[in-house]
Design a protein around this motif. Structure first.
Motif, PDB file in Angstrom:
ATOM      1  N   PRO A  19       0.844  -1.198   0.000  1.00 26.06           N
ATOM      2  CA  PRO A  19       0.000   0.000   0.000  1.00 26.06           C
ATOM      3  C   PRO A  19       0.880   1.249   0.000  1.00 26.06           C
ATOM      4  O   PRO A  19       2.012   1.215   0.477  1.00 26.06           O
ATOM      5  CB  PRO A  19      -0.766  -0.109   1.324  1.00 26.06           C
ATOM      6  N   ASN A  20       0.381   2.279  -0.549  1.00 19.70           N
ATOM      7  CA  ASN A  20       1.094   3.552  -0.556  1.00 19.70           C
ATOM      8  C   ASN A  20       0.073   4.655  -0.370  1.00 19.70           C
ATOM      9  O   ASN A  20      -0.703   4.905  -1.289  1.00 19.70           O
ATOM     10  CB  ASN A  20       1.852   3.731  -1.860  1.00 19.70           C
ATOM     11  N   PRO A  21       0.033   5.255   0.811  1.00 18.73           N
ATOM     12  CA  PRO A  21       0.996   5.216   1.903  1.00 18.73           C
ATOM     13  C   PRO A  21       0.973   3.875   2.643  1.00 18.73           C
ATOM     14  O   PRO A  21       0.008   3.135   2.584  1.00 18.73           O
ATOM     15  CB  PRO A  21       0.588   6.364   2.820  1.00 18.73           C
ATOM     16  N   THR A  22       2.091   3.618   3.356  1.00 11.27           N
ATOM     17  CA  THR A  22       2.258   2.361   4.071  1.00 11.27           C
ATOM     18  C   THR A  22       2.583   2.610   5.542  1.00 11.27           C
ATOM     19  O   THR A  22       3.175   3.633   5.882  1.00 11.27           O
ATOM     20  CB  THR A  22       3.366   1.506   3.439  1.00 11.27           C
ATOM     21  N   ASN A  23       2.188   1.649   6.387  1.00  7.00           N
ATOM     22  CA  ASN A  23       2.566   1.698   7.799  1.00  7.00           C
ATOM     23  C   ASN A  23       3.884   0.984   8.052  1.00  7.00           C
ATOM     24  O   ASN A  23       4.343   0.926   9.184  1.00  7.00           O
ATOM     25  CB  ASN A  23       1.469   1.078   8.672  1.00  7.00           C
ATOM     26  N   CYS A  40      15.568   5.055  -0.930  1.00  8.75           N
ATOM     27  CA  CYS A  40      16.342   6.223  -0.515  1.00  8.75           C
ATOM     28  C   CYS A  40      15.432   7.178   0.238  1.00  8.75           C
ATOM     29  O   CYS A  40      14.228   7.221  -0.009  1.00  8.75           O
ATOM     30  CB  CYS A  40      16.920   6.944  -1.728  1.00  8.75           C
ATOM     31  N   ASP A  41      16.030   7.957   1.147  1.00  9.41           N
ATOM     32  CA  ASP A  41      15.243   8.983   1.817  1.00  9.41           C
ATOM     33  C   ASP A  41      15.102  10.187   0.891  1.00  9.41           C
ATOM     34  O   ASP A  41      15.619  10.195  -0.231  1.00  9.41           O
ATOM     35  CB  ASP A  41      15.829   9.345   3.184  1.00  9.41           C
ATOM     36  N   TYR A  69       9.875   8.547   0.982  1.00 13.45           N
ATOM     37  CA  TYR A  69      10.995   7.739   0.510  1.00 13.45           C
ATOM     38  C   TYR A  69      10.838   7.515  -0.979  1.00 13.45           C
ATOM     39  O   TYR A  69       9.753   7.693  -1.533  1.00 13.45           O
ATOM     40  CB  TYR A  69      11.030   6.394   1.256  1.00 13.45           C
ATOM     41  N   TYR A  70      11.929   7.110  -1.607  1.00 13.27           N
ATOM     42  CA  TYR A  70      11.893   6.801  -3.034  1.00 13.27           C
ATOM     43  C   TYR A  70      12.318   5.358  -3.246  1.00 13.27           C
ATOM     44  O   TYR A  70      13.369   4.934  -2.763  1.00 13.27           O
ATOM     45  CB  TYR A  70      12.795   7.753  -3.818  1.00 13.27           C
ATOM     46  N   TRP A  83       9.581   5.479  -7.745  1.00  9.63           N
ATOM     47  CA  TRP A  83       8.275   5.784  -7.185  1.00  9.63           C
ATOM     48  C   TRP A  83       8.445   6.469  -5.839  1.00  9.63           C
ATOM     49  O   TRP A  83       9.328   6.105  -5.067  1.00  9.63           O
ATOM     50  CB  TRP A  83       7.465   4.505  -6.948  1.00  9.63           C
ATOM     51  N   LYS A  84       7.576   7.429  -5.566  1.00  6.49           N
ATOM     52  CA  LYS A  84       7.554   8.062  -4.255  1.00  6.49           C
ATOM     53  C   LYS A  84       6.686   7.208  -3.341  1.00  6.49           C
ATOM     54  O   LYS A  84       5.589   6.802  -3.718  1.00  6.49           O
ATOM     55  CB  LYS A  84       6.982   9.478  -4.346  1.00  6.49           C
ATOM     56  N   VAL A  85       7.198   6.911  -2.138  1.00  6.64           N
ATOM     57  CA  VAL A  85       6.489   6.091  -1.154  1.00  6.64           C
ATOM     58  C   VAL A  85       6.375   6.894   0.131  1.00  6.64           C
ATOM     59  O   VAL A  85       7.345   7.476   0.586  1.00  6.64           O
ATOM     60  CB  VAL A  85       7.267   4.779  -0.880  1.00  6.64           C
ATOM     61  N   VAL A  86       5.183   6.908   0.696  1.00  2.00           N
ATOM     62  CA  VAL A  86       4.949   7.623   1.946  1.00  2.00           C
ATOM     63  C   VAL A  86       4.864   6.621   3.083  1.00  2.00           C
ATOM     64  O   VAL A  86       4.069   5.674   3.033  1.00  2.00           O
ATOM     65  CB  VAL A  86       3.657   8.472   1.868  1.00  2.00           C
ATOM     66  N   ARG A  87       5.682   6.818   4.101  1.00  2.00           N
ATOM     67  CA  ARG A  87       5.691   5.966   5.303  1.00  2.00           C
ATOM     68  C   ARG A  87       4.915   6.702   6.396  1.00  2.00           C
ATOM     69  O   ARG A  87       5.296   7.796   6.804  1.00  2.00           O
ATOM     70  CB  ARG A  87       7.136   5.698   5.731  1.00  2.00           C
TER      71      ARG A  87
END
Length: 88
Positions: A19-23, A40-41, A69-70, A83-87
């Motif tokens: 999932p994105n955003p992810t926990n 990467c940050d 994160y990427y 891809w941009k990933v949100v934590r």
């Protein structure tokens, strides 16, 4: 004469990344062949680096703080996508 066998290139745009955003756990499906993956940050510092030949991969972001994160995936033929990933 050696027959030429063509192996179709992985279409990185067709991967499922969720999932994105992810926990914490990020799932990647639709991989084929040898791929390398990096996370990467937002400053570009490499946090995770791995290689895979599996169809599905799980990346654990739980040890890292909330933020952006990427994910960068590169095939053996140097095709590269990010891809941009949100934590959360």
């Amino acid at each position: 004469v050696v027959p030429l066998i063509l192996i179709p290139e992985l279409d990185l745009s067709s991967l499922l990344i969720y999932p994105n955003p992810t926990n914490g756990e990020l799932f990647i499906e639709g991989l084929s062949g040898q791929v390398s993956m990096e996370v990467c940050d937002f400053l570009g510092k490499k946090l995770i680096s791995l290689s895979s030949t599996e169809n599905k991969q799980v990346i654990n972001l739980k040890p890292y703080p909330k933020g952006i994160y990427y994910l960068i995936i590169q095939t053996s033929s140097q095709q590269r996508e990010s891809w941009k990933v949100v934590r959360l």
